[in-house]
Each structure stands twice: as structure tokens, then as C-alpha cells.
Design an enzyme around this catalytic site. Sequence first.
Site, PDB file in Angstrom:
ATOM      1  N   LYS A 195      -9.752   0.718  -1.899  1.00 43.74           N
ATOM      2  CA  LYS A 195      -9.864   0.243  -0.514  1.00 43.74           C
ATOM      3  C   LYS A 195     -11.244   0.575   0.041  1.00 43.74           C
ATOM      4  O   LYS A 195     -11.686   1.731  -0.003  1.00 43.74           O
ATOM      5  CB  LYS A 195      -8.769   0.902   0.322  1.00 43.74           C
ATOM      6  CG  LYS A 195      -8.679   0.443   1.762  1.00 43.74           C
ATOM      7  CD  LYS A 195      -7.505   1.134   2.444  1.00 43.74           C
ATOM      8  CE  LYS A 195      -7.320   0.699   3.874  1.00 43.74           C
ATOM      9  NZ  LYS A 195      -6.139   1.360   4.500  1.00 43.74           N
ATOM     10  N   CYS A 250      -4.829  -3.584   3.264  1.00 39.74           N
ATOM     11  CA  CYS A 250      -4.538  -3.246   4.654  1.00 39.74           C
ATOM     12  C   CYS A 250      -5.714  -3.493   5.601  1.00 39.74           C
ATOM     13  O   CYS A 250      -6.021  -4.630   5.938  1.00 39.74           O
ATOM     14  CB  CYS A 250      -4.030  -1.809   4.719  1.00 39.74           C
ATOM     15  SG  CYS A 250      -3.065  -1.442   6.213  1.00 39.74           S
ATOM     16  N   GLU A 287       0.849  -1.184   0.000  1.00 37.12           N
ATOM     17  CA  GLU A 287       0.000   0.000   0.000  1.00 37.12           C
ATOM     18  C   GLU A 287       0.893   1.245   0.000  1.00 37.12           C
ATOM     19  O   GLU A 287       1.975   1.249   0.577  1.00 37.12           O
ATOM     20  CB  GLU A 287      -0.874  -0.016   1.257  1.00 37.12           C
ATOM     21  CG  GLU A 287      -1.838   1.142   1.387  1.00 37.12           C
ATOM     22  CD  GLU A 287      -2.641   1.097   2.684  1.00 37.12           C
ATOM     23  OE1 GLU A 287      -3.725   1.693   2.715  1.00 37.12           O
ATOM     24  OE2 GLU A 287      -2.170   0.470   3.662  1.00 37.12           O
TER      25      GLU A 287
END
Length: 275
Positions: free
Chosen positions: A116, A157, A43
Amino acid sequence: MTRFIAACVQVNSRDNMDDNLARAAIYARDAHAAGARLISFPENVSMMSFGGEKVRAAAFAEDAHPALAFFRDLAAELESTLVVGSLHVSVLGEDRVANRCYVIGPDGQVMTSYDKIHMFDVDLANGESYRESKTFRPGDAARLVETAQAKIGLAICYDVRFPHLFRDYAKAGATVLTVPAAFTRTTGQAHWHTLLRARAIETGCFVIAAAQCGDHPGDRQTFGHSLIIDPWGVVLADGGAEPGFITAEIDLERVNEVRAMVPSLRNDHPYSPAG
């Protein structure tokens, strides 16, 4: 293809995009020389800026993003599939930016992208506080992509804490899950290995998680320890705390073996929460 070499590139990105990209490419070329044809990056691989104004200033529209062009060229050079952990992408009409992962094929063409979904809005006991939703626009769609190596479910994440996303990917045919991250050192020390091993075990998938490491601008510290995990939850490679790369052989037959032994994806049973 049932066997291939996968790699995670682990970097300490800072606030100089050209330098960040150059360093990431060095490790990617080394991983390629070691046989990897599926290479994943963390990321924020092109930029680790802290604070909304700095993030927005370093974001680009997708069709003009220098980092995306860089990784497209790198994929074509290496004739490999790249999972570009995430770039900051400006969105027309939005003050917030997208935290967007790209999968790029060996021909240098973008195969798909994933924004995300889950924003890291947390307050830790040591005083660390994060509000990603102030700067980033959350995505609203999961992304599953068929590459030359495997069918891959994409996440980033904080998504790792939401197991239903990964179970849905596995039920839709994913055999590999990628979780590029910039996990904080505090949460990483407590949860990183446990969460990623759990996602592998629950789904019977390989998990490939490239991570940021070290100290970054704005007093941000990340955990490192990029991981490649097999469907039984065995850690095949761990990147430790320093920049570099890891590789592991992925044997997709292992997915079938594990799911035959523990068919939890087929054993769902409807229920209602107790009142």
C-alpha cells in the site's frame, strides 16, 4: 478469456488469525461453487488489530507467514486466482511493517505483491484519528499483473483517493482494478460508492473492491459494501453490511465498448496550473 465470474469475499476480521482465515475460506469456497475463478479478499483479511504494538506482534516475515501459506494452498485447491487483500508483513531492518497485497495463481504460486502506497493519516470531524504511517511502511511501486482472467492494477483502500494511480494502470493496459479495503464506516458512508464508481468511469475499467464490515477490536468500525463495478460506473454487485460474498460476470469486451464511446484515456491535453 473475455468473460469470467469474479467474486469479493466480505468478512469481519478480528484478532484471531486462525478464525479469520477459516471464515474467509468458507466464503471463498462458496464463491468458487458459484462459478468464480477470480476471488478477491479485503484489506487486513487475516488480522484486524488496532494499535502499532499489536500490529507488529501479529506480523510475519513473508517466507514464514502462515496466512500467505494458507492462501497459496487455497488457490491451488480452488484452481483460481486469488487477490489476497492485504497481510501484515514484517520487513528486515524496519520497525514498521508492510501492508501487502498478494496475487496468487491457480497453481498456488505468488504472481506478484503490492505494498500500500498511501497511508491513512487523517483526523475526522467526529474525533476519529488514524496515523497508519506510524505503523506501516508505505510502498513505492505500482503493480500491474497479467492473470488468466485479466490484466489487473493493484491498490489498497486509501489509494482509491489518488486517481492518477488508477489512470496510469489503465494507460498501461489494465482492464480490472482491485481495491481491497477496510474503509471506516464514517468515510465509507460518505465516499465509498462515489470514489469507486469514479475510478471505474475515469479509467473504463472494471473495479473489484472487497471490504471489511462490522465492528472490530479497538472500537474500529468498517463500512462493508464490497462492490463490483463495470466500466460505465454501474454497480453490478453490492455486499451490503454483513459478511458473505458477491459475484458478477465480467465481460472484458465492455471495456472496449466504453473506451470507444468516451476515449478519455486518449484525450489528455497538456496544461500548466494558472499562476
